[in-house]
Design an enzyme around this catalytic site. Structure first.
Site: not given
Length: 630
Positions: A389, A277, A361
């Site tokens: 969610r 990254k 979640e």
């Protein structure tokens, strides 16, 4: 060179020796653009060679490329004819920060919620098979962070059962989602990197495998010792999936070779790419927190972010740390967003009392239920859009058991730049149906601290606290109380005595109501302004206050359907108070990306717009009605 790329066909025509220059130009443009306005820089710097390889191997859009979560699709945009206009990325009228069907036929899915790409790919591949399109391959790019989501594993389980579906699943493994990837899967994937610097691991792979970039043909012939080193292949092959890797995701030729092998198999294949990254921009590579996952505007030369104002998240973060010192039963839970939600300060102060569950979640809420059953008070911090969610878990696992769990919703209401999927405009509607749930909405930083303290004191059911994205609002001090509501403005100083309009400002919309009240006063319309503070359940004092006015107007930063406005109307109906109620909020549509203030102005949630609409409503109520003519 990049300016000449009008689509994937141009990428395919480039000579191999030209590709490093193309990659360099892409990185330069990414850094320049994100330095001006901010954006998901780190993830895109990490997928440059990977994306080039995919567009050289596959035939987009005939071979759909589905991105999970989509914020790493900037390079894909550049290679599919969207170089022009990229400088206005995430700006009003410019390109979206996520895949967009309106922008290009190469963007199949507008997903920006994690762990969904494999399910999309499963369905697409099945549809192609049923329609007889046997020469099409579906490509799904999913990060190791998104693989922590349960939905991804549900999809893998189904994909593995269909041996003839041509799906290439590219696992972009950079060891991070926002922050370092958490959990057992992360540990399994990172077995390739344990006790080694990232660069050492890439060299290790090259040294051990030599000039053969693809392991596919040789996996089953390797000796057990080597297969033990390449542990992830066993995990995926146990599911019945073919595994290729690990591949250096920054070696474009190695990625091409791996993807061509995977495409030729004509069945489901995992291609495991190791990437870094922030690759190629040293300030991002050396940024410990999140490798410039999504910085604001910054200085290109140094990487130093430009000063930001104090935001709502800062207030929550600081108050939670203070509460943690006072109460040892408070624990924090985050779904791979420790820093974005402000839980990082609590984690630094009380590391044993914070749990990062990864992009999960649903698990976060039910784990919170277990913590509450065990005598703790969990504070679950997520973005408002992601609570959608975990609704079932909040309803059936938390609320049904009347458990003391506090859910803190950051970026509630209009968020703006990230587009339709990130607007937190649903929570005040969907949460209305949850029995025993209390919802608090602060209008400013002082009220945020105050209401957080009140929320964690609740012991007989769940609480929700929501606040918007951006700079924290200036304090609005109350002039009195109406029950437990804050009275912010009363005509002629008489609490609740305004004869014309009662403006109910939900959270930060209180300032909009205050602005409108001044304009209404100039029109000879007196207005009372109240802030409910807690919008579920509503204060019964609202019934008496409404009965003293000619009109009630409820203003909220949430969808109009089923929100606080509808709850107020229902409360008054049930109490037989025959006062008209007008509701002002977000229209029930998916809003395009722009700055929050711009969107609020576009949908009429400003003081001036509210004053105009209320003036018209009052006029309709007070204008004499002409008798009908025969």
């Amino acid at each position: 060179m990049l300016g000449s790329v009008k689509g994937p066909h141009d990428v395919k025509r480039l000579a191999v020796e030209e590709l490093p220059r193309l990659a360099g130009e892409i990185r330069d443009l990414l850094v320049d653009s994100c330095a001006r306005f901010g954006g998901h820089l780190g993830p895109n710097l990490g997928v440059v060679e990977l994306t080039i390889a995919m567009h050289r191997v596959f035939d987009s859009p005939r071979d759909p490329i589905v991105w999970d979560t989509g914020h790493q699709a900037y390079v894909h945009k550049l290679l599919t004819g969207r170089v022009a206009g990229f400088e206005a990325l995430k700006q009003e009228g410019g390109l979206s920060g996520y895949p967009s069907q309106a922008e290009s036929e190469h963007d199949f899915v507008e997903n920006s919620h994690a762990s969904t790409a494999l399910s999309y790919a499963d369905g697409l591949a099945k549809a192609f098979k049923l329609r007889g399109d046997h020469d099409r391959t579906v490509v799904a790019v999913i990060g190791d962070g998104a693989l922590t989501g349960g939905m991804a594993w549900e999809a893998l389980n189904n994909i593995a059962a269909a041996k003839d579906l041509p799906i290439v699943m590219v696992v972009n493994d950079n060891g991070r989602s926002y922050s370092p990837t958490i959990g057992g899967l992360a540990s399994h994937l990172s077995s390739l990197r344990v006790n080694r610097r990232y660069e050492d691991m890439l060299e290790y792979v090259k040294d051990k495998i030599g000039n053969v970039p693809v392991l596919y043909d040789a996996l089953h012939g390797f000796k057990k010792g080597v297969k033990d080193v390449l542990a992830p292949q066993a995990m995926f092959e146990d599911l019945g999936l073919k595994y290729v890797g690990p591949i250096d995701g920054h070696d474009e030729q190695a990625m091409e070779a791996a993807l061509r092998k995977a495409r030729g198999f004509r069945g489901p294949v995992i291609v495991h790419a190791l990437t870094q990254k922030g690759r190629g921009y040293s300030p991002a590579e050396n940024h410990d927190e999140d490798q410039f996952h999504s910085p604001g505007a910054f200085d290109r030369a140094t990487g130093a972010e430009k000063p930001r104002p104090r935001i709502w998240t800062n207030v929550f973060s600081e108050e939670l740390v203070r509460l943690g010192k006072e109460r040892d039963d408070l624990v924090g839970i985050t779904a791979a967003m420790l820093h974005p939600t402000g839980l990082n300060a609590f984690a630094e102060a009380y590391p044993e009392r914070v749990y990062d569950v990864g992009i999960a979640e649903q698990h976060a809420l039910t784990s919170a239920a277990g913590l509450a059953l065990g005598g703790m008070h969990p504070v679950v911090a997520v973005y408002a859009t992601f609570l959608n969610r975990a609704f079932d878990q909040l309803l059936m696992d938390v609320a049904l058991h009347r458990l003391p769990v506090t859910v803190v919703l950051d970026r509630a209401g209009v968020t703006g730049d990230d587009g339709a999927s990130h607007n937190g405009m649903w929570d005040l509607s969907i949460l209305q149906v949850v029995p025993g749930l209390r919802i608090a909405v602060p209008r400013d930083g002082d009220r945020l601290s105050e209401l957080l303290r009140e929320a964690v004191e609740v012991t007989d059911g769940p609480t929700v606290l929501r606040f918007p994205k951006g700079p924290v609002a200036e304090p609005i001090e109350p002039v009195g109380k109406l029950g437990e509501m804050d009275l912010l403005r009363a005509p002629e100083g008489e609490p609740g005595g305004g004869p014309d309009v009662l403006l109910v400002g939900v959270g930060p919309m209180a300032q909009v109501c205050m602005d409108a009240a001044v304009m209404l006063d100039a029109q000879g319309i007196s207005a009372t302004v109240v802030d409910p503070r807690w919008v579920k359940p509503l204060d019964e004092a609202l019934v008496l206050a409404a009965g003293a006015h000619k009109l009630v107007a409820v203003v909220e930063d949430n969808g109009r359907v089923g929100g606080v406005g509808d709850a107020v109307a229902r409360l008054l109906r049930d109490a037989d108070v025959d006062v008209p109620v007008r509701t002002y909020g977000i229209p029930q549509e998916f809003l395009g990306h722009a700055k929050r203030a711009t969107i609020l102005g576009r949908i009429g949630l400003t003081g001036q717009d509210l004053a105009r609409q209320v003036t018209e409503a009052v006029a309709k109520r007070t204008s004499p009605v002409e008798p009908a003519r025969r």
